[in-house]
Design an enzyme around this catalytic site. Sequence first.
Site, PDB file in Angstrom:
ATOM      1  N   CYS A   1     -33.479  -5.534  16.768  1.00  0.00           N
ATOM      2  CA  CYS A   1     -32.739  -4.267  16.728  1.00  0.00           C
ATOM      3  C   CYS A   1     -31.901  -4.087  17.994  1.00  0.00           C
ATOM      4  O   CYS A   1     -30.894  -4.747  18.148  1.00  0.00           O
ATOM      5  CB  CYS A   1     -33.708  -3.105  16.477  1.00  0.00           C
TER       6      CYS A   1
ATOM      7  N   HIS B   1     -37.105  -4.627  11.760  1.00  0.00           N
ATOM      8  CA  HIS B   1     -38.222  -4.713  12.709  1.00  0.00           C
ATOM      9  C   HIS B   1     -39.413  -5.486  12.136  1.00  0.00           C
ATOM     10  O   HIS B   1     -40.238  -4.893  11.432  1.00  0.00           O
ATOM     11  CB  HIS B   1     -38.698  -3.300  13.058  1.00  0.00           C
TER      12      HIS B   1
ATOM     13  N   GLU C   1     -42.032  -6.389  13.761  1.00  0.00           N
ATOM     14  CA  GLU C   1     -43.282  -5.882  14.367  1.00  0.00           C
ATOM     15  C   GLU C   1     -43.780  -4.617  13.665  1.00  0.00           C
ATOM     16  O   GLU C   1     -44.943  -4.260  13.796  1.00  0.00           O
ATOM     17  CB  GLU C   1     -43.092  -5.650  15.878  1.00  0.00           C
TER      18      GLU C   1
END
Lengths: 175, 266
Positions: B89, B227, B229
Amino acid sequence: MARFDVGIYVKLKIPDVVAETAFNTLVRRMGYADLLDALDREDYWLISLECANSDEARRTAEEIVMKCGAIYNKNKHTYRIALAGETLGDKSIDVLVWSKGEDGLAAYVKSTLVNTLGFKNVLDVKAGVLWKIYFKNSVSGDARKELAERIAVTKSRKEGLFVNPHSQDYKVLLR
Amino acid sequence: MEKKAAVIQYPGSNCEYETARALREVGIYAEIFRWNRSVDELDEFDAYVIGGGFSYQDRVRAGVIAAKEPIMGKVMEEAEKGKPVLGICNGAQVLVESGMIPGNNFGEVEMALATNIMKRKGRIVRRGYYCDWVYLLSSSKKARCAFNLGIEKGEILPMPMAHAEGRFTTTKKGLLDELIANDQIVFRYSNEDGDVIDEFPVNPNGSLSNIAAVCNPKGNVMAIMPHPERAFHPWQTPYFVEKKGMGRKLFESLAAFLKGDRDGAL
């Protein structure tokens, strides 16, 4: 009736942290400490109006500033108006930056002016950021434009800051 | 010996703790590394992750101020030696503004991550910030880069996105053809069935060729806008998304890469 292009320059009354950060980066990270005196920034609105004469265009621009909160908020901004061809008498070398292609903010403001606030004589709106570069006296007049361009256009991590040429357009304005 | 990754933290970063946790879960020692520490301390790390957020409040342009910091000079040096670097990002924006991605002329800024413009049937239907779960189609061959070792071409990975400037774009003639020819487009936005459709909401930000992630020619650096994660654990995935925790695969891939297992089988 004729077309008049009016520039509206809007500036924060308080210190501009974006300009401060950019200045810091140029001086501390990019090697311009010996060349730059200061950096400032203004929102720039280019509004094309259909009016009978320049006086009417200026009056309309004043009215737009007062009515359109997306352009100007009297609690935090100051503003200046200049018709095409007029100069503001600043000592800076300015770099005007705007989005390449479609600009959502300008489209939104145009729609607000025409459809919500009733300015039917607004033909076009362009939004940009005006970076005002103040060079030290040691930098000669001829070198200023070249330096301003080098400062503006991002070519690598070390070169250029204000413009990513893949998504933004720019113009260096000489006084 | 345990491999070490530095998760770079700038003023305004977010998800650095989730990112470090994801790295630890796949067996990598992860440390959150503040941007103003001595850059020489980065030598001891085997990999670098620049996480999401709003470094320097996105002042001037998303990622550009962070790109100018000395720490990025060091990360570039280490990347040139072949160490893996992942930008997620805002981290992706930093890599693009540093000239590391796409990196076809390493160090030259060849792309931009511009403001999202969502189009449907040729009309702009929305602009700016957008937050949603999207589907990423694995578009390059397995093991093209350090982050897709265990991911087959054609696999679909649901992941959340949350950004306002994620539209990969370039004015450089021939660059897109080069990225395609070099198999550098690692993930593309697609629908649930893997159809790449250049229309909102399948292409959620108007990205050129539906690009969601690009790697450099060597394959050790990758910029990804969604994302991974935030899609690491099955419980992070909402009920309406069938495949759970698919972001884990990117971190597993990095762990395998660091162990020298280029087939990606952990």
